[in-house]
Design an enzyme around this catalytic site. Structure first.
Site, PDB file in Angstrom:
ATOM      1  N   GLY A 163       0.843  -1.386   0.123  1.00 26.35           N
ATOM      2  CA  GLY A 163       0.071  -0.087   0.348  1.00 26.35           C
ATOM      3  C   GLY A 163       0.422   1.482  -0.091  1.00 26.35           C
ATOM      4  O   GLY A 163       1.465   1.446   0.097  1.00 26.35           O
ATOM      5  N   LEU A 164       0.391   2.003   0.272  1.00 29.35           N
ATOM      6  CA  LEU A 164       0.792   3.419   0.374  1.00 29.35           C
ATOM      7  C   LEU A 164       1.362   3.853   1.642  1.00 29.35           C
ATOM      8  O   LEU A 164       1.206   4.893   1.851  1.00 29.35           O
ATOM      9  CB  LEU A 164       0.006   4.863  -0.483  1.00 29.35           C
ATOM     10  N   HIS A 165       2.808   3.238   1.565  1.00 36.61           N
ATOM     11  CA  HIS A 165       3.209   3.323   3.059  1.00 36.61           C
ATOM     12  C   HIS A 165       4.105   4.804   3.371  1.00 36.61           C
ATOM     13  O   HIS A 165       4.202   5.102   2.124  1.00 36.61           O
ATOM     14  CB  HIS A 165       3.720   2.266   3.387  1.00 36.61           C
ATOM     15  N   THR A 166       5.123   5.229   3.642  1.00 31.33           N
ATOM     16  CA  THR A 166       5.560   5.553   4.011  1.00 31.33           C
ATOM     17  C   THR A 166       6.983   5.917   2.577  1.00 31.33           C
ATOM     18  O   THR A 166       7.107   7.025   2.225  1.00 31.33           O
ATOM     19  CB  THR A 166       7.268   5.873   5.278  1.00 31.33           C
ATOM     20  N   ALA A 214       5.143   6.961   0.099  1.00 31.21           N
ATOM     21  CA  ALA A 214       4.296   8.549  -0.255  1.00 31.21           C
ATOM     22  C   ALA A 214       5.537   9.726  -0.434  1.00 31.21           C
ATOM     23  O   ALA A 214       5.435  10.478  -0.998  1.00 31.21           O
ATOM     24  CB  ALA A 214       3.809   8.280   1.390  1.00 31.21           C
TER      25      ALA A 214
END
Lengths: 338, 89
Positions: free
Chosen positions: B13-16, B19
């Site tokens: 997913g769109l983790h750190t 991002a």
């Protein structure tokens, strides 16, 4: 497409509503029919309804999708009917998919009526609160739940009790100013993403997101946790947004206000907020300027408008006949000499 | 103004890390970049903002780009999503 995008809750479950009423609003609500699963029913509107006419059988415009409140009038009306008519009257409500029924002011209805609601899958609650008071609390709660919201890119800081929303292009230093304000004892509400919620016509509340809370990204440092670093005094969870401070690079073409601090407005969710444009130039201490903006707002709020006071003073001086040159503000031996 | 739908393809997913990759790419352009999930719209140049989307694999976001270099910016950002931010799909 509409920009900026706004969002709002479409529905909440009755179970959630009742739990929140109990836990956060502090209203006593007890279920009358535990057998019904209140998580199955949902509320979609913030308005409430007292179904007086529906009980008499007139259901043409019956707003059955709203929370139904049975106060003294409704319960007394039901009580004076004979058992069969009472069931028929109550049946006018239960034939619809009503989210829930609340008996206010400690009122009760026959067990047979509660059973009818149970069969129809409608949760029934009782509260000792007077009808008007309960309706006002519930309406406020629902209005907040269904309020229009949007995410605003900026930092919200409580400066001397005034909610200052710092906005401006990326990299201009909003977070740094917020950090500096916190360092000087002011309280951070949220950095980077502020969720603005409309409350009443002209009130806008700001809060952080549940995920980020009081974390902040400082360029070159990364993420910092303001709450751990500065303690509980340095944060708060929500604050009314009162002034918008628009930070921007100094533009020679643009004329900045010299006398009246607040003239521009900035619209968020239909609410016009006073906005101060603060041009960024080398050597300018924006933190101090933010403090002055807040205190000046406080002064104006309490009836002292510095621009007006000064203008008045100047007008008087112009009308007076006297020496044209500016005079000393005080004669040497008047007061505080030394 | 360009508006496109983008899907999170990488498993995590769109983790750190993704991002910050996204923000770095968005910040290279003059155009304003926004990402929306269910009308919750954030600034694509803010790491914290992007992370609040908490977008998991399969999530569909709306990418909105507005400015002079919007086509280049939209293409560059879309490519990141397509590539799963260089992570396992």
């Amino acid at each position: 497409m509409d920009r900026p995008r706004t969002f709002q809750k479409e529905s909440i479950t009755v179970a959630f509503m009742v739990r929140q009423l109990r836990e956060t609003v502090g209203v006593e609500v007890t279920p009358a029919n535990d057998a019904v699963d209140a998580a199955e029913r949902s509320v979609t509107e913030s308005t409430l309804h007292r179904p007086g006419l529906a009980l008499t059988g007139y259901v043409d415009l019956f707003t059955h999708q709203r929370v139904q409140i049975l106060g003294n009038t409704e319960t007394r009306y039901l009580r004076q009917l004979d058992a069969a008519d009472r069931r028929a009257a109550f049946g006018h409500l239960t034939q619809f998919s009503v989210p829930c029924i609340v008996l206010t002011d400690g009122n009760e209805v026959d067990a047979s009526l509660v059973d009818m609601a149970t069969e129809a899958g409608i949760p029934v609650y009782r509260t000792p609160l007077p009808t008007v008071q309960f309706m006002s609390s519930l309406r406020n709660f629902l209005a907040d739940q269904f309020a229009l919201q949007r995410a605003v890119h900026g930092s919200l800081v409580d400066v001397y009790g005034i909610g200052l929303l710092l906005i401006g292009p990326p990299g201009i230093g909003k977070s740094e100013v917020a950090l500096d304000l916190v360092e000087r004892g002011h309280r951070l509400v949220a950095d980077d993403v502020v969720i603005a919620t409309q409350r009443d016509e002209s009130i806008l509340m700001g809060a952080g997101t549940d995920l980020v809370q009081h974390f902040m990204e400082v360029r070159g440092l990364g993420l910092v946790d303001i709450r751990s670093m500065f303690g509980i005094r340095s944060i708060r969870f929500q604050k009314r947004i009162e002034i918008v401070v628009h930070m921007e690079l100094w533009d020679e073409e643009k004329e900045y206000t010299r006398i009246n601090m607040v003239k521009d407005t900035h619209e968020i969710l239909g609410v016009d907020l006073p906005m101060v444009r603060v041009p960024i130039t080398p050597g300018k201490n924006i933190t101090v300027i933010c403090e002055v903006i807040a205190t000046n707002y406080l002064l104006r709020h309490y009836g002292h408008d510095p621009a007006e006071v000064f203008t008045e003073r100047l007008r008087n001086r112009i009308q007076q006949e006297g020496p044209p040159a500016p005079r000393r503000g005080i004669e040497y031996f008047e007061r505080d000499y030394e | 103004m360009i508006e496109r739908e983008v899907t999170i393809r990488n498993r995590a997913g769109l983790h750190t890390r993704p991002a910050s990759m996204l923000v770095k790419t968005a910040s290279r352009f003059e155009s304003a970049v926004y990402l929306c999930r269910d009308n919750y719209e954030i600034n694509g140049k803010s790491v914290i903002g992007v992370m609040t989307l908490a977008a998991e694999q399969g999530a569909v976001l709306t990418l909105v780009v507005e400015g002079e270099d919007e086509t280049e910016a939209a293409d560059a950002i879309e490519a990141l999503f397509e590539d799963g931010f260089g992570e396992e799909l």
